[in-house]
Design a protein around this motif. Structure first.
Motif, short mmCIF file in Angstrom:
data_model
loop_
_atom_site.label_atom_id
_atom_site.label_comp_id
_atom_site.label_asym_id
_atom_site.label_seq_id
_atom_site.Cartn_x
_atom_site.Cartn_y
_atom_site.Cartn_z
N PRO A 39 0.82 -1.22 0.00
CA PRO A 39 0.00 0.00 0.00
C PRO A 39 0.86 1.26 0.00
N ASN A 40 0.22 2.42 -0.16
CA ASN A 40 0.94 3.70 -0.12
C ASN A 40 1.70 3.81 1.19
N GLY A 41 2.92 4.30 1.08
CA GLY A 41 3.71 4.54 2.29
C GLY A 41 4.30 3.29 2.92
N ALA A 42 4.23 2.15 2.20
CA ALA A 42 4.70 0.88 2.77
C ALA A 42 6.22 0.81 2.87
N GLY A 43 6.91 1.61 2.04
CA GLY A 43 8.37 1.60 2.07
C GLY A 43 9.00 1.11 0.77
N LYS A 44 8.20 0.93 -0.28
CA LYS A 44 8.70 0.37 -1.53
C LYS A 44 9.77 1.26 -2.17
N THR A 45 9.43 2.56 -2.30
CA THR A 45 10.37 3.47 -2.97
C THR A 45 11.66 3.59 -2.17
N THR A 46 11.54 3.65 -0.85
CA THR A 46 12.74 3.75 -0.01
C THR A 46 13.61 2.50 -0.20
N LEU A 47 12.98 1.33 -0.28
CA LEU A 47 13.75 0.11 -0.51
C LEU A 47 14.48 0.15 -1.85
N1 LIG Z 1 12.68 11.75 2.30
C1 LIG Z 1 11.77 11.44 3.23
N2 LIG Z 1 11.59 12.20 4.33
C2 LIG Z 1 10.69 11.87 5.27
N3 LIG Z 1 9.90 10.78 5.22
C3 LIG Z 1 10.01 9.98 4.15
C4 LIG Z 1 10.94 10.26 3.10
N4 LIG Z 1 10.83 9.27 2.17
C5 LIG Z 1 9.86 8.44 2.60
N5 LIG Z 1 9.37 8.86 3.79
C6 LIG Z 1 8.33 8.18 4.59
O1 LIG Z 1 8.66 6.81 4.67
C7 LIG Z 1 7.51 5.97 4.51
C8 LIG Z 1 7.69 5.04 3.32
O2 LIG Z 1 7.65 5.83 2.11
P1 LIG Z 1 7.91 5.23 0.67
O3 LIG Z 1 7.85 6.37 -0.30
O4 LIG Z 1 9.14 4.40 0.68
O5 LIG Z 1 6.64 4.28 0.48
P2 LIG Z 1 6.03 3.66 -0.84
O6 LIG Z 1 5.67 2.26 -0.49
O7 LIG Z 1 6.94 3.85 -1.99
O8 LIG Z 1 4.70 4.51 -1.03
P3 LIG Z 1 3.90 4.91 -2.39
O9 LIG Z 1 3.23 3.65 -2.85
O10 LIG Z 1 2.92 5.92 -1.87
O11 LIG Z 1 4.88 5.46 -3.36
C9 LIG Z 1 6.33 6.93 4.40
O12 LIG Z 1 5.77 7.10 5.68
C10 LIG Z 1 6.97 8.22 3.90
O13 LIG Z 1 6.21 9.34 4.33
#
Ligand SMILES: Nc1ncnc2c1ncn2[C@@H]1O[C@H](COP(=O)(O)OP(=O)(O)OP(=O)(O)O)[C@@H](O)[C@H]1O
Length: 304
Positions: A39-47
């Motif tokens: 889901p949104n915000g799960a951490g995918k992009t950070t990974l």
């Molecule tokens: N640069 C940043 N500064 C602060 N918080 C961040 C940053 N990058 C990500 N986060 C937080 O880390 C968590 C994971 O975010 P991430 O973008 O990795 O999720 P995601 O699974 O890719 O979401 P989406 O599907 O919405 O793209 C979220 O709570 C987001 O707000």
């Protein structure tokens, strides 16, 4: 055994008080298409950003073909192409000129590949137009072309089909399948479980910064609840009563008809039973695929 395209262990990343990734392991083998869903915000992009070396992990290690960002610097990305979030380009330059700039940075044979990757990404006709005039889908295609410039053996793509129309999605899926057939490992994130089902061999489902599932698509299917169907009949109360007599079928009344859960072969038996009982079936449509059901079951309630 040669080093895997991706071998990551114990990855953790915090942003202030937010734990974006809370300890994830990931392995992607050659020629595998590995989906990362959540889901949104799960951490995918950070990974994905940690794997590409764009974000430094607070703990854990990433190995790409055995190399690490810490020890090998830019060389860790030899043979690796990809992007996270929307790929960025100079809007006042053409698609081709943007790729030429990237090719000059990359060196090697990248310049000679520009025409070929534009064609592969389906941008041949638009290559001479300024990127400022590109649609979201065209930028996405240019991002893919840029990733392919490096002739990668590992491709990392953050939601590569977002912003694309159905034919664009089909093109990108076909390209990913073709590259995997040539031995390229692909790690891609997606919100779309139908796309994951269509394209991926392996899946990691992330919720609240943790991997709540990591395995093959077949294993995920094995965990999936029965798919759900919307059913409209000529006599819903009779259809509801009949469902109780067919093993493996459950039905509940909804405002707009019935919601029926059943594996397909049990659903067939139910529809035949309805016909025999003189209950007309007016409409039957898939509400939620088995894999989407598994996704929701795994991620609901997770702190995402
Ligand atoms: N640069 C940043 N500064 C602060 N918080 C961040 C940053 N990058 C990500 N986060 C937080 O880390 C968590 C994971 O975010 P991430 O973008 O990795 O999720 P995601 O699974 O890719 O979401 P989406 O599907 O919405 O793209 C979220 O709570 C987001 O707000």
């Amino acid at each position: 055994m040669p080093d895997a395209p991706i071998e990551a262990s114990g990855l953790v990343r915090r942003f202030g008080a937010t734990v974006a990734v809370a300890g994830v392991d990931l392995r992607v083998g050659p020629g595998r298409v590995h989906g990362m869903a959540g889901p949104n915000g799960a951490g995918k992009t950070t990974l994905l950003a940690m794997i590409l070396g764009l974000v430094r992990p607070d703990a854990g290690e990433v190995r790409l073909f055995g190399r690490t960002h810490a020890a090998d610097g830019a060389r860790a990305l030899d043979g690796v192409g990809g992007f996270v979030e929307a790929p960025a380009f100079y809007p006042y330059l053409t698609g081709r000129a943007n790729l030429a700039l990237l090719a000059d940075l990359d060196g090697g044979g990248a310049r000679d590949r520009i025409g070929a990757v534009l064609e592969l990404a389906g941008l041949g006709a638009a290559a001479g137009a300024r990127v400022g005039g590109y649609s979201v889908g065209m930028r996405q295609r240019l991002g893919l072309a840029a990733a392919l410039l490096r002739d990668p053996r590992l491709l990392i793509l953050d939601e590569p089909t977002s912003g694309l129309d159905p034919s664009g999605r089909r093109d990108v899926r076909a390209l990913v399948a073709r590259l995997a057939g040539e031995g390229v490992a692909v790690l891609l994130s997606s919100h779309d479980m139908d796309e994951v089902e269509d394209l991926c061999d392996d899946v990691t489902i992330v919720a609240g910064g943790r991997a709540v599932f990591d395995g093959t698509l077949a294993e995920l299917r094995g965990r999936a609840p029965a798919p759900a169907f919307r059913l409209a009949t000529g006599d819903d109360p009779a259809a509801l009563a009949l469902a109780a007599d067919v093993p493996g079928v459950t039905a509940e009344a909804r405002d707009d008809g019935l919601l029926v859960r059943a594996p397909r072969e049990r659903l067939d038996a139910y529809v035949i039973a309805l016909g025999r009982a003189g209950v007309a079936v007016r409409a039957l449509a898939l509400e939620s695929s088995a894999l989407r059901g598994a996704f929701f079951a795994l991620t609901e309630g997770a702190d995402a």
